[in-house]
Design a protein around this motif. Structure first.
Motif, short mmCIF file in Angstrom:
data_model
loop_
_atom_site.label_atom_id
_atom_site.label_comp_id
_atom_site.label_asym_id
_atom_site.label_seq_id
_atom_site.Cartn_x
_atom_site.Cartn_y
_atom_site.Cartn_z
N VAL A 120 -130.59 46.61 4.67
CA VAL A 120 -131.33 45.54 5.67
C VAL A 120 -132.44 45.75 4.59
CG1 VAL A 120 -131.08 45.61 7.41
CG2 VAL A 120 -132.47 46.99 7.05
N ASP A 121 -133.65 44.88 4.62
CA ASP A 121 -135.06 44.39 3.79
C ASP A 121 -135.75 44.95 4.92
OD1 ASP A 121 -135.70 42.98 5.41
OD2 ASP A 121 -134.97 40.95 3.91
N GLY A 122 -137.44 45.30 4.49
CA GLY A 122 -138.37 45.93 5.04
C GLY A 122 -138.63 45.15 6.71
N ASN A 123 -137.81 43.54 6.41
CA ASN A 123 -137.79 43.14 7.63
C ASN A 123 -137.31 42.70 8.80
OD1 ASN A 123 -140.34 41.71 6.30
ND2 ASN A 123 -139.82 40.45 4.78
N GLN A 124 -136.20 43.76 8.83
CA GLN A 124 -135.17 43.66 9.24
C GLN A 124 -135.55 43.85 11.00
OE1 GLN A 124 -132.02 43.19 9.28
NE2 GLN A 124 -132.33 43.78 11.91
N PRO A 125 -135.23 43.58 12.15
CA PRO A 125 -136.56 43.78 13.47
C PRO A 125 -136.31 45.66 13.59
CG PRO A 125 -135.70 41.73 13.79
CD PRO A 125 -134.78 41.99 12.20
N LEU A 126 -136.47 45.86 14.31
CA LEU A 126 -136.65 47.29 15.18
C LEU A 126 -136.05 47.20 15.34
CD1 LEU A 126 -140.16 49.54 13.43
CD2 LEU A 126 -136.93 49.78 12.47
N ILE A 127 -134.78 47.70 16.68
CA ILE A 127 -134.36 47.84 17.90
C ILE A 127 -134.30 49.28 18.64
CG2 ILE A 127 -133.37 46.01 17.48
CD1 ILE A 127 -131.96 49.61 17.30
N PRO A 140 -135.45 59.25 17.50
CA PRO A 140 -134.89 59.44 18.03
C PRO A 140 -135.70 57.55 17.28
CG PRO A 140 -137.76 60.19 18.19
CD PRO A 140 -136.51 61.02 17.04
N GLY A 141 -135.49 56.30 18.07
CA GLY A 141 -135.72 55.29 17.11
C GLY A 141 -136.99 54.81 17.71
N PRO A 142 -136.83 53.63 17.62
CA PRO A 142 -136.92 52.55 17.39
C PRO A 142 -136.20 52.58 15.66
CG PRO A 142 -138.86 51.48 17.30
CD PRO A 142 -138.62 52.68 17.59
N MET A 143 -135.23 51.74 15.58
CA MET A 143 -134.47 51.65 13.92
C MET A 143 -134.28 50.12 13.74
SD MET A 143 -131.64 55.53 14.17
CE MET A 143 -132.14 56.81 14.40
N PRO A 144 -134.10 50.00 12.15
CA PRO A 144 -133.44 48.90 11.86
C PRO A 144 -132.55 48.24 12.21
CG PRO A 144 -134.08 49.94 10.25
CD PRO A 144 -133.89 50.80 11.53
N ILE A 145 -131.39 48.89 13.09
CA ILE A 145 -130.09 48.35 13.26
C ILE A 145 -129.79 46.84 13.45
CG2 ILE A 145 -127.74 49.50 13.71
CD1 ILE A 145 -130.07 50.96 12.91
N PRO A 146 -129.19 46.36 12.97
CA PRO A 146 -128.40 44.24 13.15
C PRO A 146 -127.78 44.94 14.40
CG PRO A 146 -128.40 45.33 10.25
CD PRO A 146 -129.09 46.16 10.99
N GLY A 183 -125.22 43.97 24.35
CA GLY A 183 -126.40 42.59 25.02
C GLY A 183 -127.21 42.45 24.35
N ASP A 184 -128.70 43.21 23.76
CA ASP A 184 -129.39 42.26 24.16
C ASP A 184 -129.74 43.27 22.44
OD1 ASP A 184 -129.71 45.62 24.51
OD2 ASP A 184 -130.96 45.51 26.05
N GLY A 185 -129.22 43.66 21.97
CA GLY A 185 -128.65 43.86 20.62
C GLY A 185 -129.92 45.63 20.64
N SER A 186 -130.03 46.45 21.51
CA SER A 186 -130.19 48.01 21.31
C SER A 186 -128.93 48.21 20.83
CB SER A 186 -130.41 48.60 22.21
OG SER A 186 -129.80 48.11 23.80
N TRP A 187 -128.95 49.79 20.79
CA TRP A 187 -127.59 51.08 20.61
C TRP A 187 -127.57 51.60 21.07
CZ3 TRP A 187 -123.64 49.18 17.00
CH2 TRP A 187 -123.64 48.61 16.06
N ASN A 188 -126.57 51.75 21.33
CA ASN A 188 -126.32 53.94 21.73
C ASN A 188 -125.13 54.76 21.24
OD1 ASN A 188 -126.70 51.98 24.51
ND2 ASN A 188 -124.96 52.19 24.68
N ALA A 189 -125.86 56.10 20.94
CA ALA A 189 -125.47 56.56 20.22
C ALA A 189 -125.43 57.95 20.02
CB ALA A 189 -125.65 56.56 18.76
N ASP A 190 -124.62 59.04 19.74
CA ASP A 190 -124.47 60.35 20.78
C ASP A 190 -125.28 60.76 19.31
OD1 ASP A 190 -122.52 59.56 22.81
OD2 ASP A 190 -120.99 60.77 21.90
N SER A 191 -125.15 60.89 18.24
CA SER A 191 -126.19 61.60 17.29
C SER A 191 -126.84 60.25 16.22
CB SER A 191 -124.96 62.39 16.51
OG SER A 191 -126.09 63.36 15.86
#
Length: 427
Positions: A120-127, A140-146, A183-191
């Protein structure tokens, strides 16, 4: 709460071809953005191991890195080990723990195999990323994960479900394990793990911490990718798995995931090398490039899995030629000397980062107005500001809170993590 993120790492590179008989000079001009200093996270600018800035990477899923190599040339991922000594127990390790198997390329043109990635580029929204099982050893986040970032094995996979995202504007790599999108664009992750792509040394998690990989390693730098094979030049080691590993690790690994109590089993981070005497002249071009890298940079043990499975990125451009790799026997490999070896009782210790200050330009602000957060940190590998800002370079960042917010600065190095907070009141 929007934020202004300005990369301090964008470089303009000029190649001066003076004459055919003279050296080509590659010179970096000054970058823009926040000034770096003792509070800067990671490598503080510079280039990757391929001597290129990270903004040369194309964007998109499985995009070409255009010659960029993560981490500096001194990274153990990018170190030429073709002349390194063979471990005295090499024959025993290969016989007892690798076995009489052939190498297996764990990728191809089927997208359900291998580990995918997106640039991604530097404009990718942080979630936001909601942390699970290994939250105490995660970034911790947020992170630019599409929201449409590719997941290992596909969206319905029940496997490791790795998600890898490279930010070519801010020069960070984000890796998630057992990830799923909401559904809101956020992510779950164990690590989760953040890696500074411009890091000049041996980027690692704090000793004994896991990452998105069992060995505490970054995943992406060890993948076999089509764009590199097609270029004819691969300048890094590859990631591989074995079914049985000991409760030990050797750099660049920082974590073990033992599957046997036998201390003679390989430690995470152990490196194999394709023997220089192994004849690769009959292999096709792409396969020969991969095998040449195995002679020069080797394979790094990164996870538990099938014996001598090497991880790559599936791509519809791979042809049947990669099946040639299945003919390479384990007897063609040797173990590079394993030293040092660490366990949970003798790993290196030292001081976590020191946060001298973490302040805001004002303690009260109207909703949506800009506030500058500034910090002074020493001995940090990278810094993260939560919420909103994420991984940051330099010594300041501008945020625009819409409600009273407490910001946390997290500074991390190989010995641990230090945090500090500051509250901005609205109104």
């Amino acid at each position: 709460m929007p934020i202004t993120r300005e990369s301090s790492r964008t470089k303009l590179w000029i190649c001066l071809a003076i004459a055919a008989s003279l050296t080509i000079a590659l010179t970096a001009c000054g970058g823009t953005g926040a000034a770096s200093g003792s509070g800067g996270g990671g490598g503080g600018g510079g280039t990757g191991g391929g001597n290129l800035p990270c903004n040369v990477m194309a964007t998109g899923q499985m995009a070409s890195l255009n010659g960029f190599v993560p981490f500096g040339s001194s990274s153990l991922w990018n170190t030429d080990i073709s002349a390194s000594p063979v471990d005295p127990n090499s024959a025993s390790i290969m016989s007892n723990w690798v076995g009489s198997v052939n190498m297996h390329p764990d990728w191809g043109n089927d997208p359900s195999y291998g580990i995918p990635y997106v640039v991604v580029d530097g404009n990718q929204p942080l979630i936001n990323v909601n942390l699970g099982a290994y939250g105490d050893e995660s970034d911790p986040g947020p992170m630019p994960i599409p929201a449409n970032a590719p997941v290992e094995g596909g969206s319905g996979s029940t496997g490791d479900r790795h998600v890898l995202v490279l930010d070519n504007g801010n020069c960070f790599l984000y890796e998630l394990y057992n990830a799923s999108v909401n559904g809101d664009g956020s992510w779950n992750a164990d690590s989760t793990a953040v890696w500074d792509l411009m890091g000049t040394g041996n980027a690692q998690r704090p000793w004994t911490w896991t990452s998105a990989d069992a060995a505490g390693l970054p995943i992406f730098p060890g993948l076999v990718r089509y764009d590199e094979a097609a270029s004819g030049n691969i300048q890094h080691a590859f990631r591989f798995t074995l079914p049985r590993t000991s409760a030990a690790f050797t750099p660049p690994a920082s974590h073990d995931a033992a599957t046997t109590s036998n201390s003679a089993a390989p430690p995470m981070g152990m490196r194999l090398r394709l023997k220089s005497s192994y004849d690769i002249s009959s292999f096709s071009a792409h396969t020969k490039t991969i095998l040449t890298a195995m002679k020069q940079y080797g394979l790094i043990l990164a996870d538990n899995g099938s014996a001598l499975y090497v991880t790559g990125v599936s791509d519809n451009r791979w042809s049947a030629e990669i099946d040639e790799l299945k003919s390479v026997p384990s007897s063609a490999f040797e173990v590079v000397q394993i030293n040092p070896v660490y366990t949970n009782s003798n790993y290196p210790t030292g001081s976590a980062p020191t946060i001298a200050s973490f302040t805001s330009s004002t303690s009260h602000v109207q909703s949506g107005a800009g506030v500058t957060l500034s910090w002074s940190v020493s001995n940090a590998t990278y810094n993260i500001v939560t919420p909103v800002a994420g991984a940051v370079d330099g010594t300041s960042v501008t945020v625009k809170p819409s409600a009273t917010t407490t910001y946390t600065l997290t500074a991390t190095n190989q010995y641990g993590r230090t945090t500090a907070t500051v509250t901005v009141n609205v109104p």
